[in-house]
Design an enzyme around this catalytic site. Structure first.
Site, PDB file in Angstrom:
ATOM      1  N   ASN A   1       0.999  -1.143   0.032  1.00 40.70           N
ATOM      2  CA  ASN A   1      -0.001   0.005   0.042  1.00 40.70           C
ATOM      3  C   ASN A   1       0.905   1.427  -0.087  1.00 40.70           C
ATOM      4  OD1 ASN A   1      -2.254  -1.591   0.178  1.00 40.70           O
ATOM      5  ND2 ASN A   1      -1.962  -1.867   2.263  1.00 40.70           N
TER       6      ASN A   1
ATOM      7  N   HIS B   1     -13.266  -2.420   6.852  1.00 36.74           N
ATOM      8  CA  HIS B   1     -12.204  -3.093   7.387  1.00 36.74           C
ATOM      9  C   HIS B   1     -12.482  -3.554   8.777  1.00 36.74           C
ATOM     10  CE1 HIS B   1      -8.041  -2.876   8.881  1.00 36.74           C
ATOM     11  NE2 HIS B   1      -7.823  -3.282   7.589  1.00 36.74           N
TER      12      HIS B   1
ATOM     13  N   GLU C   1     -15.713   3.669   4.903  1.00 36.61           N
ATOM     14  CA  GLU C   1     -14.278   3.903   4.308  1.00 36.61           C
ATOM     15  C   GLU C   1     -14.577   4.743   3.052  1.00 36.61           C
ATOM     16  OE1 GLU C   1     -11.810   0.257   3.614  1.00 36.61           O
ATOM     17  OE2 GLU C   1     -12.970  -0.757   5.274  1.00 36.61           O
TER      18      GLU C   1
ATOM     19  N   SER D   1     -10.969  -1.160   0.907  1.00 37.10           N
ATOM     20  CA  SER D   1      -9.421  -1.557   0.873  1.00 37.10           C
ATOM     21  C   SER D   1      -9.473  -2.805  -0.029  1.00 37.10           C
ATOM     22  CB  SER D   1      -9.092  -2.103   2.302  1.00 37.10           C
ATOM     23  OG  SER D   1      -9.801  -2.861   2.936  1.00 37.10           O
TER      24      SER D   1
ATOM     25  N   ASP E   1     -12.939   6.256   7.329  1.00 34.09           N
ATOM     26  CA  ASP E   1     -11.626   5.697   7.422  1.00 34.09           C
ATOM     27  C   ASP E   1     -11.059   5.879   5.826  1.00 34.09           C
ATOM     28  OD1 ASP E   1      -9.479   4.076   7.192  1.00 34.09           O
ATOM     29  OD2 ASP E   1     -10.475   2.253   8.144  1.00 34.09           O
TER      30      ASP E   1
ATOM     31  N   HIS F   1      -6.966   4.445   2.329  1.00 32.65           N
ATOM     32  CA  HIS F   1      -6.350   4.053   0.987  1.00 32.65           C
ATOM     33  C   HIS F   1      -6.846   5.378   0.194  1.00 32.65           C
ATOM     34  CE1 HIS F   1      -5.744  -0.068   1.867  1.00 32.65           C
ATOM     35  NE2 HIS F   1      -6.509  -0.133   2.568  1.00 32.65           N
TER      36      HIS F   1
ATOM     37  N   LYS G   1       0.099   3.615   4.818  1.00 28.75           N
ATOM     38  CA  LYS G   1       0.133   3.478   3.487  1.00 28.75           C
ATOM     39  C   LYS G   1       0.979   4.310   2.517  1.00 28.75           C
ATOM     40  CE  LYS G   1      -3.157   0.292   4.820  1.00 28.75           C
ATOM     41  NZ  LYS G   1      -4.544  -0.178   5.543  1.00 28.75           N
TER      42      LYS G   1
HETATM   43  C1  LIG Z   1      -4.748  -1.017   7.082  1.00 26.45           C
HETATM   44  C2  LIG Z   1      -6.053  -0.364   7.360  1.00 26.45           C
HETATM   45  C3  LIG Z   1      -6.277   0.039   8.359  1.00 26.45           C
HETATM   46  C4  LIG Z   1      -5.146  -0.232   9.510  1.00 26.45           C
HETATM   47  O1  LIG Z   1      -4.071   0.576   9.656  1.00 26.45           O
HETATM   48  P1  LIG Z   1      -2.766   0.269  10.323  1.00 26.45           P
HETATM   49  O2  LIG Z   1      -2.075   1.583  10.480  1.00 26.45           O
HETATM   50  O3  LIG Z   1      -2.266  -0.760   9.131  1.00 26.45           O
HETATM   51  O4  LIG Z   1      -3.255  -0.426  11.381  1.00 26.45           O
HETATM   52  C5  LIG Z   1      -7.605   0.606   8.841  1.00 26.45           C
HETATM   53  N1  LIG Z   1      -8.521   0.594   7.782  1.00 26.45           N
HETATM   54  C6  LIG Z   1      -8.075   0.312   6.722  1.00 26.45           C
HETATM   55  C7  LIG Z   1      -9.518   0.650   5.591  1.00 26.45           C
HETATM   56  C8  LIG Z   1      -6.845  -0.198   6.521  1.00 26.45           C
HETATM   57  O5  LIG Z   1      -6.902  -0.589   5.093  1.00 26.45           O
END
Ligand SMILES: *Cc1c(COP(=O)(O)O)cnc(C)c1O
Length: 398
Positions: free
Chosen positions: A49, A135, A181, A185, A210, A213, A244
């Site tokens: 990512n 997620h 989100e 993801s 969230d 991405h 990411k």
């Molecule tokens: C990767 C991810 C997380 C968690 O983030 P980390 O910093 O890897 O713990 C949370 N939400 C989504 C949608 C993700 O892809």
């Protein structure tokens, strides 16, 4: 049965269902466009990512090195105990400015940021309405605190409306949170953020998004989808990760100052957890400046052009961000395809249940601005060659 015997039984069951996961050792650089495994085979990585190719940037490394020498490695305790390091404050100010909100609070990971939100703001009387494809961190966080959780079909706003009606009938004035989100993801599509904002306002609910991405990839300066759609002020809680596109590690929540103040009092994953190393905060702050600036923009232009090239070659809908799912269906078939691609020199992960629904196993192709056109073409040729040699009914053993 002994503990070990029960572990063996669990592993056998996973194996039989084609759902057992293994750690594959890596030499050299993870997350870069190239990676080398222990047998010395070099593979092109379409799994990371690290969308802007910043995880190994010498400027980030140098920022971390300088901070390591100055401040050491460990931070010693929770920030409420030893005092808050200026590196964390500076990063939080940079995140708040980047996101266009009053304040931000950092966590060790995005996962723990989600836990932080739930422990600070939700309890058994709260209602959470969650997109089906959200997620695991969001689901786990809501479960941890025993919130009343209702899942709506992916991006189905009619269903969300009826759930909001139900929620307000149950709890006329209580806390109702809509969680989703901005870029999903595993599917790479976006949430209908404008509709979400309008709906949550009608019902007096809170909206949590969230942007794991989307940050670095979408919106002006890579600020994410809310920024792209001019909806920053109408989203209550902005969550993201620094692991990411930002290329480092850590997570954050951002929004109003009072929300952040409550978080630092109540978020258990903040209060009861050692602060991340200040060196990571310095690296992340250095990265954010690059992401938001002209160079970040150039990287996004290259990324978009590579994503378009990939989708053209594969004759799929062009993804809005940097995630292109190639749906295979069966778990074993997806594993078989990933293995053939690995032998051909490409690392593309097969994503299976429980990360995605059963029977919708897929290759999750992620593109980075560091990929060249030739690298994109070589991957797509390998995928098309595999497809032409395999009927969809093929079910290789895993
Ligand atoms: C990767 C991810 C997380 C968690 O983030 P980390 O910093 O890897 O713990 C949370 N939400 C989504 C949608 C993700 O892809």
């Amino acid at each position: 049965m002994s503990f070990d015997a029960s572990c063996e039984e669990t592993l056998e069951a996973l194996e039989a269902a084609c759902l057992r996961r293994h750690l594959r050792p890596l030499q050299g650089r993870a997350g870069h466009e190239l990676m080398v495994d222990t047998e010395g085979a070099t593979r092109l990585c379409f799994a990371s990512n690290d969308y802007l190719g910043l995880a190994h940037d010498p400027r980030l490394v140098q920022a971390a090195q300088r901070a390591l020498e100055e401040y050491g490695v460990g931070s010693g305790a929770s920030r409420l105990i030893t005092g808050t390091h200026p590196a964390h404050v500076a990063l939080e100010e940079a995140i708040a400015e980047f996101k266009g909100v009053e304040a931000a609070l950092c966590f060790a990971t995005g996962y723990s940021a989600a836990m932080g939100f739930a422990t600070a703001f939700l309890d058994r009387s709260s209602i959470v309405l969650l997109d089906k494809l959200c997620h695991a961190s969001l689901i786990d966080a809501c479960r941890l605190v025993g919130a009343r959780l209702r899942v709506f079909r992916h991006n189905d706003m009619d269903k969300l409306r009826s759930l909001l009606e139900w929620a307000r009938a149950k709890s006329p004035t209580g806390r109702v949170v809509v969680m989703t989100e901005s870029v999903f993801s595993m599917d790479g599509d976006t949430a209908p953020l404008r509709d979400l904002v309008e709906l949550k306002e009608v019902f007096g609910a809170e909206l949590f998004i969230d942007e794991a991405h989307a940050v670095g990839v979408l919106g002006p300066g890579g600020r994410g989808l809310a920024s792209e759609l001019n909806l920053v002020d109408r989203v209550d809680v902005h969550m993201g990760t620094l692991g990411k596109a930002v290329g480092v590690a850590g997570g954050y929540l951002a929004g109003s100052r009072p929300m952040i103040e409550v978080l630092l009092n109540r978020a258990r994953s903040f209060v009861y957890s050692t602060a991340p190393p200040p060196a990571l905060a310095e690296a992340a702050r250095t990265s954010l400046a690059i992401v938001a600036g002209d160079e970040g923009e150039q990287r996004r232009v290259r990324l978009r052009s590579s994503v378009r090239r990939l989708s053209r070659n594969l004759e799929i809908e062009p993804p809005v961000a940097a995630i292109a799912p190639w749906i295979v269906g069966g778990e074993a078939a997806a594993m078989g395809m990933a293995e053939v691609l690995a032998d051909a020199g490409f690392s593309v992960p097969a994503i299976r249940y429980p990360s995605v629904a059963r029977g919708s196993a897929r290759l999750r192709i992620t593109v980075s601005s560091a990929h060249t056109e030739a690298q994109i073409d070589s991957l797509t040729q390998a995928i098309l060659a595999y497809r032409s040699g395999h009927e969809p009914t093929d079910r290789p053993q895993c």
